[in-house]
Design a protein around this motif. Structure first.
Motif, PDB file in Angstrom:
ATOM      1  N   ILE A  76       0.860  -1.184   0.000  1.00  9.03           N
ATOM      2  CA  ILE A  76       0.000   0.000   0.000  1.00  9.03           C
ATOM      3  C   ILE A  76       0.897   1.235   0.000  1.00  9.03           C
ATOM      4  O   ILE A  76       1.744   1.399   0.878  1.00  9.03           O
ATOM      5  CB  ILE A  76      -0.931   0.009   1.230  1.00  9.03           C
ATOM      6  CG1 ILE A  76      -1.826  -1.234   1.216  1.00  9.03           C
ATOM      7  CG2 ILE A  76      -1.768   1.283   1.264  1.00  9.03           C
ATOM      8  CD1 ILE A  76      -2.657  -1.418   2.464  1.00  9.03           C
ATOM      9  N   ARG A  77       0.685   2.089  -0.974  1.00  7.51           N
ATOM     10  CA  ARG A  77       1.520   3.301  -1.090  1.00  7.51           C
ATOM     11  C   ARG A  77       1.083   4.383  -0.115  1.00  7.51           C
ATOM     12  O   ARG A  77       1.903   5.055   0.479  1.00  7.51           O
ATOM     13  CB  ARG A  77       1.457   3.848  -2.502  1.00  7.51           C
ATOM     14  CG  ARG A  77       2.106   2.954  -3.501  1.00  7.51           C
ATOM     15  CD  ARG A  77       1.992   3.536  -4.891  1.00  7.51           C
ATOM     16  NE  ARG A  77       2.293   2.529  -5.877  1.00  7.51           N
ATOM     17  CZ  ARG A  77       3.194   2.670  -6.810  1.00  7.51           C
ATOM     18  NH1 ARG A  77       3.872   3.781  -6.917  1.00  7.51           N
ATOM     19  NH2 ARG A  77       3.414   1.704  -7.667  1.00  7.51           N
ATOM     20  N   ASP A  78      -0.223   4.560   0.027  1.00 11.59           N
ATOM     21  CA  ASP A  78      -0.755   5.619   0.888  1.00 11.59           C
ATOM     22  C   ASP A  78      -1.275   4.996   2.181  1.00 11.59           C
ATOM     23  O   ASP A  78      -2.254   4.259   2.164  1.00 11.59           O
ATOM     24  CB  ASP A  78      -1.879   6.347   0.154  1.00 11.59           C
ATOM     25  CG  ASP A  78      -2.500   7.464   0.979  1.00 11.59           C
ATOM     26  OD1 ASP A  78      -1.961   7.781   2.056  1.00 11.59           O
ATOM     27  OD2 ASP A  78      -3.520   8.015   0.535  1.00 11.59           O
ATOM     28  N   ALA A  96      -3.096   6.036   4.441  1.00 10.31           N
ATOM     29  CA  ALA A  96      -4.508   6.338   4.713  1.00 10.31           C
ATOM     30  C   ALA A  96      -5.421   5.275   4.111  1.00 10.31           C
ATOM     31  O   ALA A  96      -6.536   5.055   4.594  1.00 10.31           O
ATOM     32  CB  ALA A  96      -4.871   7.712   4.174  1.00 10.31           C
ATOM     33  N   THR A  97      -4.952   4.597   3.077  1.00  9.34           N
ATOM     34  CA  THR A  97      -5.734   3.539   2.442  1.00  9.34           C
ATOM     35  C   THR A  97      -6.004   2.394   3.408  1.00  9.34           C
ATOM     36  O   THR A  97      -7.036   1.736   3.335  1.00  9.34           O
ATOM     37  CB  THR A  97      -4.996   3.017   1.189  1.00  9.34           C
ATOM     38  OG1 THR A  97      -4.764   4.111   0.314  1.00  9.34           O
ATOM     39  CG2 THR A  97      -5.778   1.952   0.475  1.00  9.34           C
ATOM     40  N   GLN A 153      -6.827   2.499   6.497  1.00  8.20           N
ATOM     41  CA  GLN A 153      -8.051   2.798   7.266  1.00  8.20           C
ATOM     42  C   GLN A 153      -9.307   2.417   6.486  1.00  8.20           C
ATOM     43  O   GLN A 153     -10.302   2.021   7.067  1.00  8.20           O
ATOM     44  CB  GLN A 153      -8.098   4.283   7.632  1.00  8.20           C
ATOM     45  CG  GLN A 153      -6.976   4.736   8.510  1.00  8.20           C
ATOM     46  CD  GLN A 153      -7.082   4.199   9.919  1.00  8.20           C
ATOM     47  OE1 GLN A 153      -8.142   3.798  10.382  1.00  8.20           O
ATOM     48  NE2 GLN A 153      -5.967   4.168  10.619  1.00  8.20           N
ATOM     49  N   HIS A 154      -9.261   2.549   5.162  1.00  4.57           N
ATOM     50  CA  HIS A 154     -10.430   2.230   4.334  1.00  4.57           C
ATOM     51  C   HIS A 154     -10.550   0.738   4.056  1.00  4.57           C
ATOM     52  O   HIS A 154     -11.641   0.253   3.775  1.00  4.57           O
ATOM     53  CB  HIS A 154     -10.357   2.993   3.005  1.00  4.57           C
ATOM     54  CG  HIS A 154     -10.343   4.473   3.178  1.00  4.57           C
ATOM     55  ND1 HIS A 154     -11.449   5.175   3.614  1.00  4.57           N
ATOM     56  CD2 HIS A 154      -9.359   5.382   3.013  1.00  4.57           C
ATOM     57  CE1 HIS A 154     -11.136   6.464   3.697  1.00  4.57           C
ATOM     58  NE2 HIS A 154      -9.888   6.608   3.346  1.00  4.57           N
ATOM     59  N   MET A 155      -9.443   0.022   4.141  1.00  2.00           N
ATOM     60  CA  MET A 155      -9.465  -1.409   3.860  1.00  2.00           C
ATOM     61  C   MET A 155     -10.045  -2.221   5.015  1.00  2.00           C
ATOM     62  O   MET A 155     -10.676  -3.242   4.793  1.00  2.00           O
ATOM     63  CB  MET A 155      -8.064  -1.912   3.544  1.00  2.00           C
ATOM     64  CG  MET A 155      -7.535  -1.420   2.219  1.00  2.00           C
ATOM     65  SD  MET A 155      -5.901  -2.075   1.865  1.00  2.00           S
ATOM     66  CE  MET A 155      -6.306  -3.785   1.521  1.00  2.00           C
ATOM     67  N   ARG A 210     -13.825  -2.932   5.027  1.00  2.00           N
ATOM     68  CA  ARG A 210     -14.128  -3.846   3.925  1.00  2.00           C
ATOM     69  C   ARG A 210     -13.767  -5.285   4.306  1.00  2.00           C
ATOM     70  O   ARG A 210     -14.525  -6.224   4.052  1.00  2.00           O
ATOM     71  CB  ARG A 210     -13.348  -3.415   2.684  1.00  2.00           C
ATOM     72  CG  ARG A 210     -14.066  -3.663   1.417  1.00  2.00           C
ATOM     73  CD  ARG A 210     -13.387  -3.099   0.209  1.00  2.00           C
ATOM     74  NE  ARG A 210     -11.935  -3.020   0.322  1.00  2.00           N
ATOM     75  CZ  ARG A 210     -11.184  -2.150  -0.298  1.00  2.00           C
ATOM     76  NH1 ARG A 210     -11.715  -1.246  -1.089  1.00  2.00           N
ATOM     77  NH2 ARG A 210      -9.880  -2.148  -0.158  1.00  2.00           N
TER      78      ARG A 210
END
Length: 75
Positions: free
Chosen positions: A22-24, A26-27, A29-31, A34
């Motif tokens: 994961i590059r960012d 913050a991503t 937190q969104h994963m 899910r």
């Protein structure tokens, strides 16, 4: 950076040995929500089955950066 999504209970740990690149950050937190939805949708599973479980997200250095119980209610 590679992040690892481990399933953890007081009795057991299911390690994610592959991880996800994961590059960012913050991503991450969104994963997590899910992933929780996916686990909660497993056949023959109820919220009670996940009361003692959580997802711990670790960075490559072993630091837990997010820890979320699997019995969390999600929108």
């Amino acid at each position: 950076m590679r992040y690892y999504f481990h399933l953890v209970s007081s009795q057991q740990i299911i390690l994610d040995t592959t991880g996800v690149e994961i590059r960012d950050p913050a991503t991450v937190q969104h994963m997590v929500p899910r992933l929780i939805r996916e686990v909660q949708k497993e056949p023959d599973q109820t919220a009670k089955d996940w009361e003692d479980w959580r997802i711990d997200v670790e960075d490559p250095f072993g630091n837990v950066i997010v820890s979320v119980p699997l019995d969390t209610s999600l929108p």
